[in-house]
Write a protein that holds these residues in place. Structure first.
Motif, PDB file in Angstrom:
ATOM      1  N   UNK A 101      22.887 -79.247 -78.954  1.00 15.54           N
ATOM      2  CA  UNK A 101      24.075 -78.904 -79.724  1.00 15.54           C
ATOM      3  C   UNK A 101      24.278 -79.891 -80.871  1.00 15.54           C
ATOM      4  N   UNK A 102      24.154 -81.177 -80.579  1.00 16.34           N
ATOM      5  CA  UNK A 102      24.347 -82.200 -81.606  1.00 16.34           C
ATOM      6  C   UNK A 102      23.335 -82.047 -82.739  1.00 16.34           C
ATOM      7  N   UNK A 103      22.095 -81.770 -82.385  1.00 17.26           N
ATOM      8  CA  UNK A 103      21.068 -81.607 -83.409  1.00 17.26           C
ATOM      9  C   UNK A 103      21.391 -80.413 -84.307  1.00 17.26           C
ATOM     10  N   UNK A 104      21.886 -79.342 -83.708  1.00 15.54           N
ATOM     11  CA  UNK A 104      22.216 -78.148 -84.480  1.00 15.54           C
ATOM     12  C   UNK A 104      23.393 -78.394 -85.419  1.00 15.54           C
ATOM     13  N   UNK A 105      24.437 -79.059 -84.924  1.00 15.26           N
ATOM     14  CA  UNK A 105      25.607 -79.243 -85.784  1.00 15.26           C
ATOM     15  C   UNK A 105      25.321 -80.254 -86.902  1.00 15.26           C
ATOM     16  N   UNK A 106      24.456 -81.226 -86.650  1.00 12.56           N
ATOM     17  CA  UNK A 106      24.078 -82.142 -87.718  1.00 12.56           C
ATOM     18  C   UNK A 106      23.296 -81.397 -88.795  1.00 12.56           C
ATOM     19  N   UNK A 107      22.438 -80.474 -88.377  1.00 10.25           N
ATOM     20  CA  UNK A 107      21.677 -79.686 -89.353  1.00 10.25           C
ATOM     21  C   UNK A 107      22.566 -78.694 -90.102  1.00 10.25           C
ATOM     22  N   UNK A 108      23.609 -78.212 -89.451  1.00 11.93           N
ATOM     23  CA  UNK A 108      24.566 -77.346 -90.145  1.00 11.93           C
ATOM     24  C   UNK A 108      25.228 -78.117 -91.283  1.00 11.93           C
TER      25      UNK A 108
END
Length: 290
Positions: A101-108
């Protein structure tokens, strides 16, 4: 349909690229070493393999996080992988879904692929956040909500996922009574002693120079070839810092353990960046003395 048309936050690993091959080797090596050590210590095959898998994934996540928060320095990601290995030795139970989840929101937020998050990306973030919320990890839901909001106000705003931000806000609102009035000990601030505050403060002080030095970014979006927005990269860096500090403040060392690969990334890129900066200053001083 190609995978890149479905998602703007997943990044493929091109094994023709030397650094990608290197991190693949490091990940597999840490997997086999950890699994072998666990098996030699008396664990059955499957528990030993699971421990090795968790170790390998943790090191890979440390490297991947570093590539997102320090995109202009490929080598800093390997320092992060090393610090991630050290962190895993002491904290061997990170929350893998929370890391994803953290990786996805940082990429967002940083848009490392160059394109806004797609509907499928936002849906996956919503589902992951909701599941983690049901497990008591409300802080990750807050961070996901914040990522959606920031994405709508940063350069080249993307307001289409705001319905998902609304859904997360509703879920959090409905959970307020459980989170803050149920007397659940896990949700109270449990920092004790001086060790953890010093650990948190050290991470913050080491990482701040990286944020200031990211005012110019040369890395380009994977799909667009256009340089990344420095403001988005800096915001993603601040999100990463907030993501490690909040769980640590609220849950103590267990909060640190939940995101230990992200801690490894923060410390790794900070050590690399500060060492590089000090080396440059040293060279300048030596040149001036001649």
């Amino acid at each position: 349909m190609k995978a890149k048309s479905l998602s703007s936050v997943t990044r493929s690993i091109d094994l023709t690229y030397p650094t990608n091959r290197a991190i693949t080797v490091v990940t597999l090596l840490f997997f086999f070493v950890t699994a072998g050590f666990q098996f030699a210590s008396g664990k059955d095959v499957f528990p030993a393999l699971y421990s090795g898998l968790r170790a390998g994934i943790s090191v890979f996540f440390a490297w991947a996080f570093a590539r997102e928060i320090d995109p202009d320095n490929e080598l800093s990601a390997f320092v992060a992988a090393f610090t991630g290995c050290i962190g895993f030795i002491f904290f061997s139970s990170p929350l893998l879904l929370a890391l994803l989840l953290e990786l996805m929101i940082i990429r967002i937020v940083n848009r490392s692929k160059g394109l806004p998050a797609r509907t499928l990306d936002s849906l996956v973030v919503l589902l992951l956040s909701s599941w983690i919320l049901l497990q008591g990890g409300w802080v990750f839901c807050v961070l996901a909500f914040l990522a959606f909001v920031l994405d709508a106000f940063l350069p080249e705003p993307n307001r289409s996922p705001q319905v998902f931000a609304g859904a997360l806000f509703l879920a959090l609102s409905l959970s307020v009574r459980f989170l803050f009035f149920s007397g659940n000990e896990r949700e109270k601030v449990i920092i004790q002693g001086t060790g953890l505050p010093i650990f948190i403060l050290t991470a913050i002080l080491l990482f701040i120079p990286l944020i200031f030095n990211s005012r110019t970014i040369t890395s380009k979006g994977d799909l667009t070839g256009i340089p990344l927005s420095p403001l988005r990269v800096q915001t993603a860096q601040m999100m990463a810092l907030l993501s490690i500090v909040l769980p640590a403040v609220l849950q103590g060392w267990s909060g640190v353990e939940s995101l230990i690969p992200l801690w490894g990334a923060v410390f790794g890129v900070s050590i690399y960046g500060n060492s590089k900066l000090l080396f440059k200053k040293l060279i300048m001083v030596l040149v001036r003395q001649r």
